[in-house]
Write a protein that holds these residues in place. Structure first.
Motif, mmCIF file in Angstrom:
data_model
loop_
_atom_site.group_PDB
_atom_site.id
_atom_site.type_symbol
_atom_site.label_atom_id
_atom_site.label_comp_id
_atom_site.label_asym_id
_atom_site.label_seq_id
_atom_site.Cartn_x
_atom_site.Cartn_y
_atom_site.Cartn_z
ATOM 1 N N ALA A 43 -62.131 103.467 56.167
ATOM 2 C CA ALA A 43 -62.228 102.262 54.670
ATOM 3 C C ALA A 43 -60.814 101.905 54.438
ATOM 4 O O ALA A 43 -59.873 101.896 54.340
ATOM 5 N N VAL A 44 -61.441 100.385 54.244
ATOM 6 C CA VAL A 44 -60.410 99.146 53.890
ATOM 7 C C VAL A 44 -61.185 98.996 52.569
ATOM 8 O O VAL A 44 -62.606 97.859 52.605
ATOM 9 N N SER A 45 -59.933 98.462 51.734
ATOM 10 C CA SER A 45 -61.060 97.168 50.420
ATOM 11 C C SER A 45 -59.169 96.108 50.130
ATOM 12 O O SER A 45 -58.234 96.732 50.418
ATOM 13 N N VAL A 52 -64.840 98.308 53.084
ATOM 14 C CA VAL A 52 -65.796 98.235 54.525
ATOM 15 C C VAL A 52 -65.117 99.333 55.578
ATOM 16 O O VAL A 52 -64.012 100.060 55.137
ATOM 17 N N LEU A 53 -66.424 99.926 55.997
ATOM 18 C CA LEU A 53 -65.731 100.786 56.839
ATOM 19 C C LEU A 53 -65.583 100.328 57.977
ATOM 20 O O LEU A 53 -66.353 99.630 58.745
ATOM 21 N N LEU A 54 -64.551 101.357 59.063
ATOM 22 C CA LEU A 54 -64.212 101.113 60.292
ATOM 23 C C LEU A 54 -65.031 102.108 60.869
ATOM 24 O O LEU A 54 -64.342 102.881 61.147
ATOM 25 N N ASN A 55 -65.586 101.927 61.786
ATOM 26 C CA ASN A 55 -66.610 103.031 62.087
ATOM 27 C C ASN A 55 -67.470 103.854 61.316
ATOM 28 O O ASN A 55 -66.751 104.573 60.147
ATOM 29 N N ALA A 56 -68.300 104.223 61.570
ATOM 30 C CA ALA A 56 -69.642 105.864 60.834
ATOM 31 C C ALA A 56 -69.840 106.729 61.634
ATOM 32 O O ALA A 56 -70.912 106.969 62.576
ATOM 33 N N SER A 57 -69.324 107.346 61.116
ATOM 34 C CA SER A 57 -69.281 108.522 62.334
ATOM 35 C C SER A 57 -70.314 109.318 61.618
ATOM 36 O O SER A 57 -70.985 109.656 60.487
ATOM 37 N N PRO A 58 -70.640 110.788 62.879
ATOM 38 C CA PRO A 58 -71.928 111.340 62.065
ATOM 39 C C PRO A 58 -71.299 111.897 60.996
ATOM 40 O O PRO A 58 -72.440 112.769 59.923
ATOM 41 N N ASP A 59 -69.640 112.755 60.424
ATOM 42 C CA ASP A 59 -69.661 113.142 59.082
ATOM 43 C C ASP A 59 -69.336 111.910 57.664
ATOM 44 O O ASP A 59 -69.043 112.250 56.782
ATOM 45 N N ILE A 60 -70.510 110.982 58.374
ATOM 46 C CA ILE A 60 -69.795 110.043 56.860
ATOM 47 C C ILE A 60 -69.805 110.351 55.533
ATOM 48 O O ILE A 60 -69.240 109.584 54.416
ATOM 49 N N SER A 61 -71.569 111.143 54.977
ATOM 50 C CA SER A 61 -72.084 111.681 53.947
ATOM 51 C C SER A 61 -70.590 112.135 53.575
ATOM 52 O O SER A 61 -70.685 112.155 51.593
ATOM 53 N N CYS A 62 -70.402 113.606 54.011
ATOM 54 C CA CYS A 62 -69.052 114.592 53.545
ATOM 55 C C CYS A 62 -68.022 113.488 53.663
ATOM 56 O O CYS A 62 -67.224 113.859 52.630
ATOM 57 N N GLN A 63 -67.238 112.871 54.173
ATOM 58 C CA GLN A 63 -65.907 111.849 54.415
ATOM 59 C C GLN A 63 -65.901 110.798 52.763
ATOM 60 O O GLN A 63 -65.299 110.922 52.442
ATOM 61 N N ILE A 64 -67.264 110.613 52.244
ATOM 62 C CA ILE A 64 -67.619 109.268 50.832
ATOM 63 C C ILE A 64 -67.627 110.603 49.923
ATOM 64 O O ILE A 64 -67.229 109.947 49.203
#
Length: 303
Positions: A43-45, A52-64
């Motif tokens: 994630a970059v800001s 903005v995310l760089l790639n959206a992994s299957p783990d994205i909910s947990c990562q957020i």
């Protein structure tokens, strides 16, 4: 420019659900020298508020949920996440778009073959569009575009032409072009530059140019050895067969990184079998001595 590594692992994470390699066994047992990691994503800001995310992994909910900066609020519904940059069409980098379908509005940038694959072979667009207003934008290699109202300038560049396994062979050949790209992100206020290259098929002159002219390089560290999976009896595929340069050996990425005048060199997209994940291993000590870092989930950087 703020960067957070949401996930530093290659596909499957560490531990991987169906793997009992030494690293997975130790991570599963809670060994502090082999810390768990989720699928590759950043994630970059520019200001710590919009991301903005760089790639959206299957783990994205947990990562957020593990990143306070990315969590919802203050309104009942909403998110500081404004978009996603895709480096390729691999499931490990695109499946998270399905989780983001609740977003009211999101921009998704990707190279042309990837956008086409998300219509034809893995029809993400038709799945998410009834739920969300996604804007699909082509990231043309060697052409810059702005993020955060121009505070960050982004330029994609080619890293490879290998399509994902699920893509139809005939269509892949017809589409051709840049299936795998990296991103150069430049903070226009400070001049700081970060380069994200999680999938490196070969060390091209273009990659060398971008890698040398950066403050922070986040680069493909999938396999330590080219025959890593073969040696463990996991697969007959080599690192090259899977679209990755190995870290070690002649022509490996470690050899390339050593001579680069870059302040921070960080391996990401690391397969669960890679021995450098063990913080007490000879491989890790070798990287430490060279000033090369191994990325981990939650690692935060300022560029």
């Amino acid at each position: 420019m703020q960067i957070r590594i949401l996930g530093a692992s290659a596909g499957g994470g560490l531990p991987q659900w169906n793997c009992a390699c030494p690293n997975c066994r130790r991570a599963r047992a809670g060994d502090p020298a082999v810390r768990p990691r989720t699928n590759d994503s950043l994630a970059v800001s520019a200001d710590g508020r919009a991301w903005v995310l760089l790639n959206a992994s299957p783990d994205i909910s947990c990562q957020i949920e593990a990143a306070p900066q990315l969590q919802a609020g203050p309104d009942v519904r909403g998110s500081p996440i404004a978009g996603v940059l895709l480096t390729d069409a691999e499931l490990d980098h695109t499946a998270g778009l399905l989780q983001l379908r609740q977003s009211a509005e999101l921009s998704v940038w990707a190279p042309r073959p990837v956008l086409a694959a998300l219509v034809r072979s893995f029809p993400v667009r038709s799945i998410v569009e009834p739920f969300a207003s996604f804007r699909w934008e082509e990231a043309r290699p060697r052409e810059s575009f702005p993020l955060f109202e121009g505070r960050v300038k982004v330029c994609s560049f080619s890293l490879g032409s290998k399509p994902p396994r699920y893509a139809d062979g005939t269509r892949s050949e017809r589409l051709g072009g840049d299936w795998v790209v990296g991103y150069r992100l430049e903070d226009t206020a400070t001049g700081g530059v970060a380069v994200y290259a999680p999938g490196v098929e070969r060390w091209s002159e273009e990659l060398e140019r971008h890698a040398a002219d950066t403050d922070c390089l986040l680069v493909d560290g999938t396999f330590w050895r080219s025959d890593e999976l073969q040696t463990l009896g996991i697969s007959d595929w080599s690192a090259a067969d899977m679209g990755h340069l190995a870290v070690s050996g002649s022509g490996g990425t470690m050899e390339k990184l050593v001579r680069l005048p870059v302040r921070r060199k960080i391996y990401i997209h690391i397969n669960n079998t890679n021995p450098m994940l063990d913080e007490n291993s000879p491989e890790r000590r070798q990287l430490d001595a060279l000033g090369i870092e191994v990325g981990y989930d939650g690692m935060e950087l300022e560029v």
